[in-house]
Design an enzyme around this catalytic site. Structure first.
Site, PDB file in Angstrom:
ATOM      1  N   TYR A 142       0.855  -1.193   0.000  1.00 62.05           N
ATOM      2  CA  TYR A 142       0.000   0.000   0.000  1.00 62.05           C
ATOM      3  C   TYR A 142       0.888   1.239   0.000  1.00 62.05           C
ATOM      4  O   TYR A 142       1.583   1.520   0.979  1.00 62.05           O
ATOM      5  CB  TYR A 142      -0.891  -0.027   1.239  1.00 62.05           C
ATOM      6  CG  TYR A 142      -1.955   1.048   1.317  1.00 62.05           C
ATOM      7  CD1 TYR A 142      -2.270   1.863   0.229  1.00 62.05           C
ATOM      8  CD2 TYR A 142      -2.667   1.234   2.491  1.00 62.05           C
ATOM      9  CE1 TYR A 142      -3.257   2.831   0.319  1.00 62.05           C
ATOM     10  CE2 TYR A 142      -3.657   2.198   2.594  1.00 62.05           C
ATOM     11  CZ  TYR A 142      -3.938   2.994   1.502  1.00 62.05           C
ATOM     12  OH  TYR A 142      -4.916   3.957   1.607  1.00 62.05           O
ATOM     13  N   LYS A 170      -1.649  -1.459  -3.912  1.00 60.73           N
ATOM     14  CA  LYS A 170      -2.750  -0.505  -3.795  1.00 60.73           C
ATOM     15  C   LYS A 170      -2.127   0.877  -3.896  1.00 60.73           C
ATOM     16  O   LYS A 170      -1.363   1.303  -3.028  1.00 60.73           O
ATOM     17  CB  LYS A 170      -3.489  -0.672  -2.476  1.00 60.73           C
ATOM     18  CG  LYS A 170      -4.619   0.355  -2.282  1.00 60.73           C
ATOM     19  CD  LYS A 170      -5.260   0.252  -0.902  1.00 60.73           C
ATOM     20  CE  LYS A 170      -6.295   1.360  -0.710  1.00 60.73           C
ATOM     21  NZ  LYS A 170      -6.870   1.357   0.656  1.00 60.73           N
TER      22      LYS A 170
END
Length: 306
Positions: A142, A170
């Site tokens: 992320y 992400k």
């Protein structure tokens, strides 16, 4: 797992970073969480992210996190990929979270860049690899420099991509062209971490979305992704424009978890919008703006109250 995954889409296509519902006395409401997770999967989600920022992970504790993962996996784990947040700025703590998530039945891990301490790129690599090595679960990295203070470089992505269990990203950097460059160079599966840039990321090679507004417009987001992948870009664009009021109302102020809980209460999808400090309730004006956006896109009829 019966749900569809593939090397190109290791966590499915449409995931929502799910809120953690709380009861009136502040405890984690597992019954409400299971109900919400079931609703999201019923409207087409093939993945859920638990214990992320939108799940108020900084203020939930290890047993609560594990209980939440276990309850949701038991309820929908045969129909959706359940990804558990296992990132912090303490590598040892992150490893414990990863191990506990795996023991609770999670199918994958979300590992955020270490925040606040702002380590070097070498520190980020070693941190992420240590977590990936701690379980057998696949990892979604992320990258959110607005919260972490550090952005991953191309060299860092290339090094992480060499690890067999680090398979996806992400991306909440807002830089869609850089995403295309990283996809080309690493082969990692890319997921937009920004609802407002979903179409743009798809156009630059992303395979899916980790959403906040998917709590309330999940069906529309599923249709947008399907239309885009089928080559019907005009339909995808038209559907996306139709949900812009909700994206603006929920994400425009920077307090996504606050606004999405307000929306969920307005729609009757959770019984209580309680948050844990330092998050605080939406103001009456903010809650009214959320309800108006829901009415604008046809999700709410007439006046309602929080």
């Amino acid at each position: 797992m019966a749900h569809p995954t593939s090397p190109s889409r290791p966590f499915g296509t449409m995931l929502t970073a799910m809120v953690t519902p709380f009861t009136a006395d502040g405890a984690v409401d597992l019954e409400a969480a299971v109900s919400l997770a079931t609703h999201l999967v019923d409207v087409g989600h093939d993945g859920l992210v638990l214990n992320g920022t939108t799940g108020e992970s900084p203020t939930t504790h290890a047993p609560e996190k594990a209980d939440l993962v276990r309850a949701v996996v038991d309820a929908v784990g045969d129909r959706a990929v359940v990804v558990a947040g296992a990132g912090s700025n303490d590598t040892d703590h992150s490893i414990r979270m990863a191990e506990q998530s795996a023991a609770a039945g999670a199918h994958g891990l979300l590992v955020v860049s270490p925040y606040y301490s702002r380590p070097s790129q070498e520190g980020i690599v070693q941190h992420t690899v240590a977590i990936a090595d701690s379980t057998d679960l696949p990892v979604m990295v992320y990258d959110i420099p607005g919260r972490s203070g550090v952005r991953l470089t191309g060299d860092t992505y290339a090094r992480l991509a060499e690890h067999e269990k680090i398979v996806a990203v992400k991306d909440a950097t807002g830089d869609v062209y850089a995403a295309a460059q990283h996809i080309s160079r690493t082969g990692l599966a890319w997921y937009s971490g920004d609802d407002a840039l979903y179409l743009a990321f798809l156009a630059h090679g992303a395979v899916g979305l980790v959403s906040v507004v998917g709590h309330v417009v999940g069906r529309e987001l599923v249709e947008i992704g399907a239309a885009f992948q089928a080559g019907d870009h005009a339909r995808a664009t038209g559907l996306f424009v139709g949900i812009v009021p909700v994206i603006d109302a929920v994400m425009g102020g920077g307090f996504g978890v606050v606004m999405i809980k307000s929306a969920l209460v307005a729609l009757g999808l959770v019984p209580d919008g309680r948050l844990r400090l330092p998050q605080v309730d939406a103001t009456p004006a903010e809650a009214a703006a959320v309800r108006e956006a829901l009415r604008t896109v046809g999700l709410l009829d007439g006046p309602t109250s929080r």
